[in-house]
Write a protein that holds these residues in place. Structure first.
Motif, PDB file in Angstrom:
ATOM      1  N   VAL A 165     -12.849  48.360  37.648  1.00  0.00           N
ATOM      2  CA  VAL A 165     -14.134  47.651  37.645  1.00  0.00           C
ATOM      3  C   VAL A 165     -14.801  48.390  35.852  1.00  0.00           C
ATOM      4  O   VAL A 165     -15.177  49.345  36.009  1.00  0.00           O
ATOM      5  N   ARG A 166     -14.180  47.350  34.866  1.00  0.00           N
ATOM      6  CA  ARG A 166     -15.022  48.333  33.314  1.00  0.00           C
ATOM      7  C   ARG A 166     -16.704  47.377  33.897  1.00  0.00           C
ATOM      8  O   ARG A 166     -17.170  46.918  33.721  1.00  0.00           O
ATOM      9  N   GLU A 167     -16.442  48.820  32.842  1.00  0.00           N
ATOM     10  CA  GLU A 167     -18.978  49.387  32.645  1.00  0.00           C
ATOM     11  C   GLU A 167     -18.481  49.971  30.928  1.00  0.00           C
ATOM     12  O   GLU A 167     -18.263  50.622  30.894  1.00  0.00           O
ATOM     13  N   PRO A 168     -19.776  49.281  30.251  1.00  0.00           N
ATOM     14  CA  PRO A 168     -20.499  47.669  30.959  1.00  0.00           C
ATOM     15  C   PRO A 168     -19.696  46.664  31.373  1.00  0.00           C
ATOM     16  O   PRO A 168     -18.040  46.210  30.518  1.00  0.00           O
ATOM     17  N   ARG A 169     -20.166  45.748  31.738  1.00  0.00           N
ATOM     18  CA  ARG A 169     -19.371  44.632  32.268  1.00  0.00           C
ATOM     19  C   ARG A 169     -19.035  43.579  30.775  1.00  0.00           C
ATOM     20  O   ARG A 169     -18.670  42.341  31.454  1.00  0.00           O
ATOM     21  N   THR A 211     -28.656  41.952  48.349  1.00  0.00           N
ATOM     22  CA  THR A 211     -27.261  42.063  46.528  1.00  0.00           C
ATOM     23  C   THR A 211     -26.577  40.907  46.581  1.00  0.00           C
ATOM     24  O   THR A 211     -26.058  40.381  45.387  1.00  0.00           O
ATOM     25  N   ALA A 216     -23.149  41.091  46.472  1.00  0.00           N
ATOM     26  CA  ALA A 216     -22.698  41.601  46.314  1.00  0.00           C
ATOM     27  C   ALA A 216     -20.889  40.858  45.756  1.00  0.00           C
ATOM     28  O   ALA A 216     -20.631  41.035  44.705  1.00  0.00           O
ATOM     29  N   ARG A 243     -21.337  38.791  42.651  1.00  0.00           N
ATOM     30  CA  ARG A 243     -21.983  39.139  42.215  1.00  0.00           C
ATOM     31  C   ARG A 243     -20.801  40.313  41.471  1.00  0.00           C
ATOM     32  O   ARG A 243     -20.738  40.707  39.966  1.00  0.00           O
ATOM     33  N   SER A 254     -19.705  43.981  42.352  1.00  0.00           N
ATOM     34  CA  SER A 254     -20.328  45.919  42.854  1.00  0.00           C
ATOM     35  C   SER A 254     -18.908  46.873  42.212  1.00  0.00           C
ATOM     36  O   SER A 254     -18.032  46.714  41.566  1.00  0.00           O
ATOM     37  N   PRO A 255     -19.811  48.396  41.607  1.00  0.00           N
ATOM     38  CA  PRO A 255     -18.665  49.227  41.216  1.00  0.00           C
ATOM     39  C   PRO A 255     -17.288  48.447  41.702  1.00  0.00           C
ATOM     40  O   PRO A 255     -16.141  49.989  41.238  1.00  0.00           O
ATOM     41  N   ARG A 256     -17.223  49.188  43.112  1.00  0.00           N
ATOM     42  CA  ARG A 256     -16.055  47.868  43.626  1.00  0.00           C
ATOM     43  C   ARG A 256     -15.293  47.310  43.148  1.00  0.00           C
ATOM     44  O   ARG A 256     -14.142  47.801  43.894  1.00  0.00           O
ATOM     45  N   SER A 314     -15.484  44.637  46.882  1.00  0.00           N
ATOM     46  CA  SER A 314     -17.300  44.445  47.030  1.00  0.00           C
ATOM     47  C   SER A 314     -18.231  44.907  47.980  1.00  0.00           C
ATOM     48  O   SER A 314     -19.754  45.293  47.488  1.00  0.00           O
ATOM     49  N   CYS A 315     -17.746  44.372  48.812  1.00  0.00           N
ATOM     50  CA  CYS A 315     -18.973  44.051  50.047  1.00  0.00           C
ATOM     51  C   CYS A 315     -19.000  45.657  50.745  1.00  0.00           C
ATOM     52  O   CYS A 315     -18.665  46.575  51.120  1.00  0.00           O
ATOM     53  N   PRO A 316     -20.766  46.157  50.845  1.00  0.00           N
ATOM     54  CA  PRO A 316     -21.473  47.345  50.805  1.00  0.00           C
ATOM     55  C   PRO A 316     -21.458  47.231  52.021  1.00  0.00           C
ATOM     56  O   PRO A 316     -21.533  48.557  52.645  1.00  0.00           O
ATOM     57  N   MET A 317     -20.951  46.735  53.210  1.00  0.00           N
ATOM     58  CA  MET A 317     -21.011  46.282  54.684  1.00  0.00           C
ATOM     59  C   MET A 317     -19.783  46.161  55.217  1.00  0.00           C
ATOM     60  O   MET A 317     -19.907  46.199  56.288  1.00  0.00           O
TER      61      MET A 317
END
Lengths: 116, 641
Positions: free
Chosen positions: B261-265, B364, B366, B369, B371-373, B401-404
């Motif tokens: 995942v590129r940052e910034p996006r 979130t 995520a 939208r 996430s960093p993952r 991307s799901c943090p959970m």
């Protein structure tokens, strides 16, 4: 006589401190490590200077804070929805605030350079 | 109760096969004394006569002549290969036809682009297998509706949706699979092999042997890939989309990353928003239909196939550059993507949330939208709340991307999506008509013995645009007019005729079920989703002979992709010999029967959603089942009649 309450910024910091203490510092036995916050703020600066969408990128920065907390505490997932939402909200408020501040700074620098 | 129903349906499917075996083994008449001679003329790309009828027990000698180029003579189930050179007359040995049924006479010597479709029908009378399977269609239809009627009176089981099997919780493989799917390189890993093959397809298509049978682009794409995709949809829904190379370049360039995942996006794109009016599958539906107008060229001319794929990859690239990293091309333009998505509503394999309540509470989002993952869902879905396979391209970004860790890969009950709610998307309805009509049409045109319509479709041998000399083609006015007739027929059947017939049935079903006044359109559109599984089974049945009959072509092409005489893996000289050719129609018929049963079950499920009262739902199911039964009979006639 009415006393003015804490400023918005103070509220954000207070909330962030609370969240970090509860979900982060308590797990790493430290109350001063700011790595997740630094990462989120750094991202906001980058995204803002690239002229990206404020709403989307602040949300992303908040997730950056969340995932950084996870990484630093050697976890892949959060333990509860409450933890996830708390860290995310605190991160979002921080990111939005930093974005606005950064925009203001950029704006004033630009104005100064133009001699306005 | 449920096992009894399943057992009954299995018996109903197996019964015609057992009856056929009984008929075939018992109906053996005395062999005729003198062999009958049947004269047969082979030409590009048909036989004269197209249909031959013999009596069971007859011995036949085929006197074969080729009147243009070299041809081969082969009959399904009889191990006879005969090469016939121009203007030579060759007699086969006497062949005893001791089994009733329909058998294909095929050309066994590559004779030009339409060679794979050069077939004639040989009917050995009395054609008991055909009569038995036609009768079984009726029994199966009535049996299916009756079992559903019984069930619906005991509490609408079609609407009780089980949760399915969480594949990531399976012992041993679950953990490994989960790790693999959450790995950022999964798309990169899956796409590279197909991208490599795709590059070979382009190279061989443009520079290889123009004879389709000797070219990788045709042999691998239109035999192996084509059949594999239909089977893949049945087993894994959009699993092909997870490995499709078409959008890869555009996606990687826009993201400026192959897998991280590129940052910034910030994407390398104009980041325009996809127009609201085009958020449907009209473009791919009409494109799919448009492509079918040139199908005889497409599936036989490597150059044309390569041109189509190159065009698609360029369009995908441009769409990514204009509209960003989301899969707009796959969702709104790609014809294959659209029909795969449409049929995937029946598929079991699905990405779903483990616990919907967690997704509801999650702020979130995520999965949507990013996430960093992981990226936000490239298919523009909210995966946490998604209940349909249609637009889930199995990118597995939400799993990352799901943090959970609340997203998972499930095996759900087939067709769950179709009966979970009433769906009324017009463009999807017409995709259903196009897919349903074209498979019957192709079975008739391409795999049938009727040369005239193949000739119309290809502007034909008779009309100057012989595909064999395609680079020199100057079609006659008559040839062009005939092609226009073919185009008008091909377009009007799925766009107007079949929808009109289907509407009539839906209207009748709506009336007998006591549907609300003015809601006929809703019933019509909802009922079109019964075609999603039904047409899929028909396509699998259609694709099966390609694999069984033409399996040697892809194997040869792997060794000699350009058709230049290479033999890289030693498989370039594998002889053409169909696998179990006399069994193919029976396997196809069973698949069509499965399609019929599923279609009736889904019809009942949709009817329960539409009309609530089980009694009304059953009435509507009866009416709609007549449509499916008639369609099945037509297909059985094409296969066996």
């Amino acid at each position: 006589m009415a006393t003015s309450g804490p400023s918005k910024l103070e509220q954000i910091y207070t909330q962030l401190r609370k969240v970090l203490r509860k979900y982060y510092w308590s797990r790493i036995d430290s109350d001063s490590d700011m790595t997740p916050v630094k990462e989120a703020v750094k991202y906001v600066e980058k995204a803002c200077s690239e002229g990206l969408n404020k709403r989307d990128e602040c949300r992303y920065a908040a997730l950056k804070l969340l995932f950084s907390v996870l990484d630093m505490t050697n976890r892949r997932t959060v333990d509860s929805v409450e933890e996830m939402n708390d860290i995310y909200r605190a991160g979002l408020d921080l990111a939005t605030q930093v974005w606005e501040m950064y925009e203001k700074v950029l704006d004033s620098v630009q104005k100064s350079l133009r001699g306005e | 109760m449920r096992w009894r129903r399943t057992a009954l349906l299995i018996v109903l499917i197996i019964a015609p096969i057992l009856l056929t075996i009984a008929a075939v083994t018992t109906v053996r008449t005395a062999t005729s004394q003198e062999p009958r001679i049947i004269e047969l003329i082979a030409y590009q790309f048909g036989w004269d006569p197209e249909k031959i009828t013999v009596q069971v027990g007859e011995t036949i000698i085929f006197r074969v002549t080729a009147n243009d180029t070299a041809h081969g003579f082969y009959i399904d189930g009889k191990d006879i290969f005969l090469d016939v050179f121009p203007f030579q007359v060759v007699d086969t040995e006497p062949i005893l036809f001791d089994r009733p049924g329909k058998f294909k006479i095929r050309c066994s010597l590559p004779c030009g682009p339409l060679h794979p479709f050069m077939v004639a029908d040989l009917i050995v009378e009395p054609n008991y297998p055909f009569y038995i399977f036609i009768g079984s269609t009726m029994v199966l239809t009535v049996g299916s509706v009756l079992t559903l009627q019984k069930n619906s009176s005991s509490g609408s089981p079609m609407l009780t949706q089980d949760e399915g099997i969480d594949l990531l919780r399976l012992p041993i493989i679950g953990k490994a699979l989960g790790r693999f799917l959450r790995w950022r390189g999964v798309y990169f890993f899956l796409v590279w092999p197909s991208l490599f093959i795709f590059m070979i397809v382009l190279l061989t298509g443009f520079f290889g042997n123009p004879m389709g049978g000797f070219n990788f682009a045709i042999a691998v794409v239109w035999i192996l890939w084509f059949a594999a995709v239909e089977i893949m949809i049945l087993l894994g829904g959009r699993i092909w989309c997870a490995t499709c190379p078409l959008p890869a370049y555009g996606l990687w360039l826009t993201r400026r990353r192959t897998y991280s995942v590129r940052e910034p996006r910030n994407e390398l794109s104009l980041n325009k928003t996809w127009p609201k009016r085009l958020r449907n599958i009209w473009i791919p539906t009409l494109t799919f239909l448009g492509i079918s107008l040139i199908s005889p060229w497409l599936v036989t001319q490597p150059f044309i196939s390569a041109l189509l794929f190159l065009t698609l990859i360029i369009i995908a690239f441009v769409v990514h550059l204009v509209f960003g990293g989301e899969r707009n091309f796959c969702r709104y333009i790609c014809p294959a993507g659209a029909y795969i998505g449409y049929h995937s509503t029946y598929a079991s394999l699905s990405v779903r949330s483990k616990d919907k309540s967690i997704c509801k509470k999650c702020t979130t989002k995520a999965c949507m939208r990013g996430s960093p993952r992981g990226y936000g869902c490239p298919w523009k879905l909210y995966p946490g709340g998604n209940e349909s396979n249609t637009n889930c391209g199995l990118d597995f970004e939400c799993l990352k991307s799901c943090p959970m860790d609340n997203m998972t890969l499930k095996l759900q009950k087939p067709g769950k999506d179709l009966t979970a709610k009433v769906r009324t998307n017009t463009s999807e309805a017409w995709m259903g008509f196009v897919r349903f009509s074209l498979v019957i049409f192709y079975e008739f045109v391409l795999l049938g013995p009727y040369f005239w319509i193949k000739d119309w479709a290809s502007m034909g041998v008779k009309f100057g645009a012989n595909l064999y000399t395609a680079h020199l083609l100057v079609p006659t006015a008559e040839g062009f007019v005939n092609w226009l007739k073919w185009a008008a027929l091909t377009a009007s059947v799925p766009l107007v005729i079949v929808p009109a017939i289907f509407f009539a049935f839906s209207w009748a079903a709506h009336r007998v079920a006591g549907g609300q006044h003015g809601a006929t359109k809703r019933t019509f559109l909802a009922m079109t989703y019964t075609l999603a599984p039904y047409a899929l089974f028909l396509w699998v049945a259609f694709a099966l002979p390609l694999l069984f009959v033409s399996w040697a072509y892809p194997l040869r092409a792997f060794s000699d992709p350009f058709g230049w005489g290479w033999n890289i893996f030693g498989t370039a000289t594998i002889p053409w010999r169909p696998l179990f050719p006399d069994l193919i129609p029976f396997v196809q018929a069973v698949l069509v029967f499965l399609g019929l049963i599923v279609a009736i079950r889904i019809t009942h499920g949709i009817a329960l959603r539409l009309f609530k009262a089980p009694k009304n739902a059953t009435r509507a199911t009866y009416i709609m089942s007549i449509f499916h039964m008639a369609s099945t009979m037509v297909f059985i006639w094409l296969l066996m009649g």
